[in-house]
Motif scaffolding. Structure first.
Motif, short mmCIF file in Angstrom:
data_model
loop_
_atom_site.label_atom_id
_atom_site.label_comp_id
_atom_site.label_asym_id
_atom_site.label_seq_id
_atom_site.Cartn_x
_atom_site.Cartn_y
_atom_site.Cartn_z
N GLY A 166 0.81 -1.21 0.00
CA GLY A 166 0.00 0.00 0.00
C GLY A 166 0.84 1.26 0.00
O GLY A 166 0.46 2.28 -0.59
N ASP B 62 1.56 2.15 -3.39
CA ASP B 62 0.40 2.83 -3.99
C ASP B 62 0.46 4.32 -3.72
O ASP B 62 0.21 5.14 -4.63
CB ASP B 62 -0.90 2.26 -3.41
CG ASP B 62 -1.28 0.91 -3.99
OD1 ASP B 62 -0.64 0.47 -4.96
OD2 ASP B 62 -2.23 0.29 -3.45
N GLU C 270 -5.81 -5.76 -0.93
CA GLU C 270 -6.23 -4.36 -0.83
C GLU C 270 -5.37 -3.46 -1.70
O GLU C 270 -5.87 -2.58 -2.41
CB GLU C 270 -6.18 -3.90 0.62
CG GLU C 270 -7.23 -4.57 1.51
CD GLU C 270 -7.28 -3.96 2.91
OE1 GLU C 270 -6.72 -2.86 3.11
OE2 GLU C 270 -7.88 -4.58 3.81
N ASN D 159 -5.98 -3.99 -5.41
CA ASN D 159 -7.29 -3.47 -5.79
C ASN D 159 -7.28 -1.96 -5.91
O ASN D 159 -7.80 -1.39 -6.88
CB ASN D 159 -8.33 -3.92 -4.77
CG ASN D 159 -9.75 -3.68 -5.23
OD1 ASN D 159 -10.12 -4.07 -6.33
ND2 ASN D 159 -10.54 -3.02 -4.42
N VAL D 160 -6.65 -1.27 -4.94
CA VAL D 160 -6.56 0.19 -4.99
C VAL D 160 -5.77 0.63 -6.21
O VAL D 160 -6.16 1.56 -6.94
CB VAL D 160 -5.92 0.74 -3.70
CG1 VAL D 160 -5.57 2.22 -3.85
CG2 VAL D 160 -6.86 0.54 -2.52
N TRP E 256 -7.39 2.90 -9.24
CA TRP E 256 -6.85 4.25 -9.44
C TRP E 256 -5.81 4.32 -10.56
O TRP E 256 -5.20 5.36 -10.76
CB TRP E 256 -6.24 4.76 -8.13
CG TRP E 256 -7.26 5.10 -7.09
CD1 TRP E 256 -8.62 5.11 -7.24
CD2 TRP E 256 -7.01 5.46 -5.72
NE1 TRP E 256 -9.22 5.47 -6.05
CE2 TRP E 256 -8.27 5.70 -5.11
CE3 TRP E 256 -5.85 5.64 -4.97
CZ2 TRP E 256 -8.39 6.09 -3.77
CZ3 TRP E 256 -5.97 6.02 -3.63
CH2 TRP E 256 -7.22 6.24 -3.05
N GLN F 37 -13.96 6.37 2.59
CA GLN F 37 -15.16 5.79 1.97
C GLN F 37 -16.25 6.86 1.87
O GLN F 37 -16.58 7.51 2.86
CB GLN F 37 -15.64 4.60 2.80
CG GLN F 37 -14.64 3.46 2.85
CD GLN F 37 -14.86 2.54 4.02
OE1 GLN F 37 -15.98 2.40 4.52
NE2 GLN F 37 -13.80 1.89 4.49
N ARG G 101 -10.85 11.79 -2.61
CA ARG G 101 -10.88 10.49 -3.25
C ARG G 101 -11.71 9.48 -2.47
O ARG G 101 -11.43 9.17 -1.32
CB ARG G 101 -9.46 9.94 -3.39
CG ARG G 101 -8.50 10.88 -4.11
CD ARG G 101 -7.14 10.24 -4.30
NE ARG G 101 -7.15 9.23 -5.33
CZ ARG G 101 -6.94 9.47 -6.62
NH1 ARG G 101 -6.69 10.70 -7.04
NH2 ARG G 101 -6.97 8.48 -7.49
N THR H 34 -12.55 5.82 -1.59
CA THR H 34 -11.69 4.63 -1.55
C THR H 34 -12.55 3.38 -1.50
O THR H 34 -13.70 3.41 -1.04
CB THR H 34 -10.80 4.63 -0.29
OG1 THR H 34 -11.62 4.40 0.86
CG2 THR H 34 -10.04 5.94 -0.15
N CYS I 130 -11.12 -0.60 2.40
CA CYS I 130 -9.82 -1.25 2.62
C CYS I 130 -8.96 -0.34 3.50
O CYS I 130 -8.02 0.30 3.03
CB CYS I 130 -9.13 -1.53 1.29
SG CYS I 130 -9.02 -0.11 0.19
N ILE J 34 -5.42 1.94 2.65
CA ILE J 34 -5.53 3.40 2.55
C ILE J 34 -4.62 4.08 3.56
O ILE J 34 -3.99 5.11 3.26
CB ILE J 34 -6.99 3.85 2.71
CG1 ILE J 34 -7.83 3.31 1.53
CG2 ILE J 34 -7.08 5.37 2.75
CD1 ILE J 34 -7.26 3.64 0.14
N THR K 76 -1.34 3.75 2.00
CA THR K 76 -1.26 4.70 0.89
C THR K 76 -0.95 6.10 1.40
O THR K 76 -0.16 6.84 0.81
CB THR K 76 -2.58 4.69 0.08
OG1 THR K 76 -2.77 3.40 -0.49
CG2 THR K 76 -2.56 5.74 -1.02
#
Length: 639
Positions: free
Chosen positions: A106, A109, A140, A143-144, A148, A347, A372, A374, A377, A381, A384
């Motif tokens: 993450g 990311d 996670e 997926n992110v 994105w 979220q 953003r 999300t 997750c 995040i 991130t």
């Protein structure tokens, strides 16, 4: 590839001699580290793991610094506070792992997101092993990155075993690369023992990703020729399997290829080995000669947090009567206007405005790049956000409810909290924590879980009770380069109003607010407890009390607490959290240790029941400390 191989061979000797403490061998996997690092530009971030020594040597980190790191010397990267490859260095754009493995995916990311937001044509490469692909953080992060379109190359070194567990006991798909299909992500299987194949494919993909940002999953088939770490051994590996992979040694086979093509001969090989052996020996001696670290208490305590030069921004006279929730929204908006590098993530925080509507209208004001939505997750995040910080940006993460922070607990307490202490890297992250009971939301949406984080060195914990403090403390939290858990009580959102300065302003951390002054007793509380205490004092106008609103729990204003207790001789601490292990327990212990001679009665803690918080209104009222505070206050006064 020869240099990391020879360094490892030397380290194995030193390990047997007791001159280093542990070693995770990458012998037989050098083609992956060297190939990936060679394909990336030197100003692009790489996030390696234990067995990626070739990344560090390809990036030309001075060997004496690596040797000092492994010996726990000051010349390393962590001042002796961590070992082996658990470090990062901005100078060489390498961000090391933590033992929990998953969060670094993450973090990659976040680093890539920062590049993308600044429209920089850069790639980020992150390593993991086949074992860690079973962790939720792997899912996670991928997926992110896919949602994105982040320019990340996820490099999975499939070396056959997670410590001793073979791959057929770890996953059922034929190839880990097959998992890319589930994320709509391009993926490839690569012979991880073939340096030319590794370099060619990663170089091709990197050049394309810089033009067309997207994540790619790479599975490098390889083998671990030694144990997970040396103490583990390899007895669990069938002998014929070891022999098969020994024949695929990337260094031997590439040397043979170079000889066959006339690019290498025996004399050159001997010369290279001699030069590297001399470089290793000279740098080892330099590290050995370095003095051992002296334990200096002040140095250790100082490095838990990044230095923060707090600048007071005074509130102006012009005010407007607003709600608690409005003050937070205003504080966020002012920070977004001031800091172009600030990103809000969470979220439903974009068009929907968050479940409490705090970011309503923010997309129109600042755009979807900076506000953003999300996936669900929390761990990825938070990681991130750490990556954004590493790559020069700020972030505010909204936990939809503070309860959900448990799903992001690992990166909060092990990555954000420890990075500055370990290797001097800030974590410029604010995590907003809507919390608290009294709204009949049940056991998963009503916790006030600040004690999870006040226990963790490296985190700052803020808990305002009034709109003006909410706005000013949020501004300070966003300015502060350290990780801040910012608690905001849901029950106060739309019930508490105050005249709040219209302009942006700051409130310092570690300074309690004396709301009432009196000589009979000291009341220490925070959050909703402040309003419960005020209600009780309004009901008993004859009680002369010091009422301290802590405002921040870490740092804690112990000076204000001690001064008040010295004056009044009695202390009652009110918290909404359950009793055992809460902040009230620590305050009580601190006062007993430092102010015992001033006390005229026992320090009293008032807290909610040691049960989960229930949904039913009557059960919730019984649970909350609010129902017991008045009697406890009167009992202590009469002691």
């Amino acid at each position: 590839m020869l240099k990391p191989r020879m360094i490892e061979e030397k380290m194995l000797i030193l390990l047997r001699q007791g001159k280093i403490s542990k070693w995770f061998s990458g012998i037989g996997q050098e083609a992956i580290s060297v190939g990936v690092a060679s394909a990336l530009k030197t100003n692009e971030y790489i996030l390696p793991m234990h067995r990626n020594l070739g990344v560090f040597t390809t990036r030309k980190i001075p060997l004496h610094r690596l040797f000092s790191q492994w010996q726990g010397k000051m010349g390393g990267f962590t001042k002796g506070r961590d070992r082996s490859f658990h470090f990062g260095t901005q100078e060489f754009k390498i961000i090391g792992m933590i033992s929990h493995l998953g969060p670094q995916l993450g973090v990659a990311d976040g680093i890539a997101l920062a590049h993308k937001l600044r429209k920089e044509k850069s790639v980020t490469a992150v390593f993991t092993g086949e074992g860690a692909t079973s962790e939720g953080d792997f899912h996670e992060a991928l997926n992110v990155a896919a949602v994105w379109d982040l320019p990340v190359i996820f490099c999975v070194e499939n070396n056959g075993y997670g410590l001793s567990t073979p791959t057929n006991e770890q996953y059922r798909c034929e190839h880990i690369a097959d998992k890319g299909i589930g994320y709509g992500m391009e993926s490839h299987v690569i012979d991880g023992n073939n340096i030319l194949e590794v370099y060619a494919k990663v170089n091709e993909l990197s050049n394309d990703i810089r033009k067309n940002p997207r994540p790619v999953l790479l599975e490098f088939k390889t083998f671990r020729m030694r144990g997970h770490e040396e103490a583990s051994g390899t007895k669990y590996v069938p002998e014929e399997l070891m022999e098969t992979w020994a024949a695929k040694d990337p260094l031997d086979n590439y040397a043979k290829h170079l000889i066959e093509t006339g690019l290498l001969n025996e004399d050159m090989d001997v010369s290279y080995r001699g030069e590297i052996a001399l470089e290793i020996e000279e740098n080892l001696q330099r590290a050995f000669q370095e003095e051992s670290i002296s334990a200096i208490l002040s140095h250790e305590l100082h490095d838990v947090y990044q230095d923060f030069d707090y600048k007071e921004v005074a509130p102006l006279i012009h005010k407007r009567n607003i709600r608690f929730v409005d003050a937070i929204s205003q504080g966020l908006k002012s920070a977004m206007e001031k800091h172009n590098n600030l990103v809000i993530m969470g979220q439903d925080v974009a068009e929907y405005g968050g479940v409490f509507k705090i970011t309503d209208g923010f997309v129109e004001a600042f755009g979807k790049e900076r506000v953003r939505n999300t996936p669900i997750c929390e761990s990825a995040i938070v990681s991130t956000a750490m990556g954004l910080s590493i790559n020069g940006m700020k972030s505010v993460v909204e936990m939809q409810f503070a309860d959900f922070a448990s799903s992001g607990f690992n990166p909060i307490v092990n990555y954000l909290a420890k990075s500055h202490y370990r290797w001097g890297e800030k974590a410029d992250v604010v995590i907003r924590m809507p919390c608290g009971g009294g709204v009949s939301a049940g056991p998963f949406h009503s916790q006030t879980n600040e004690a999870w984080f006040t226990k963790t060195p490296g985190l700052k914990v803020v808990y305002p009770a009034f709109p003006s403090d909410a706005k000013g403390l949020l501004a300070t939290a966003i300015e502060d380069p350290n990780p801040v858990l910012y608690f905001e009580h849901k029950g106060l959102y739309r019930s508490i109003y105050e005249d709040v300065p219209v302009n942006p302003f700051t409130v310092p951390f570690g300074k309690a607010n004396l709301l009432k002054s009196g000589g009979d007793i000291t009341i220490v509380t925070y959050g909703a407890g402040v309003h419960w205490a005020l209600e009780t004092l309004d009901k008993h106008s004859d009680i002369s009390a010091d009422l301290l609103d802590l405002r921040t729990l870490q740092p804690l204003d112990t000076d204000a607490i001690y001064a008040s207790v010295e004056k009044t001789g009695k202390l009652i601490i009110l918290q909404e959290d359950s009793l055992f292990g809460g902040i009230a327990s620590d305050i009580s212990a601190l006062v007993m240790e430092n102010c015992f001679r001033y006390l005229d009665g026992p320090v009293t803690r008032v807290a909610s029941l040691d049960t989960p918080i229930p949904f039913n209104t009557s059960l919730e009222q019984q649970y909350l400390s609010r129902s017991r505070f008045e009697q406890a206050l009167l009992d202590l006064l009469s002691f």
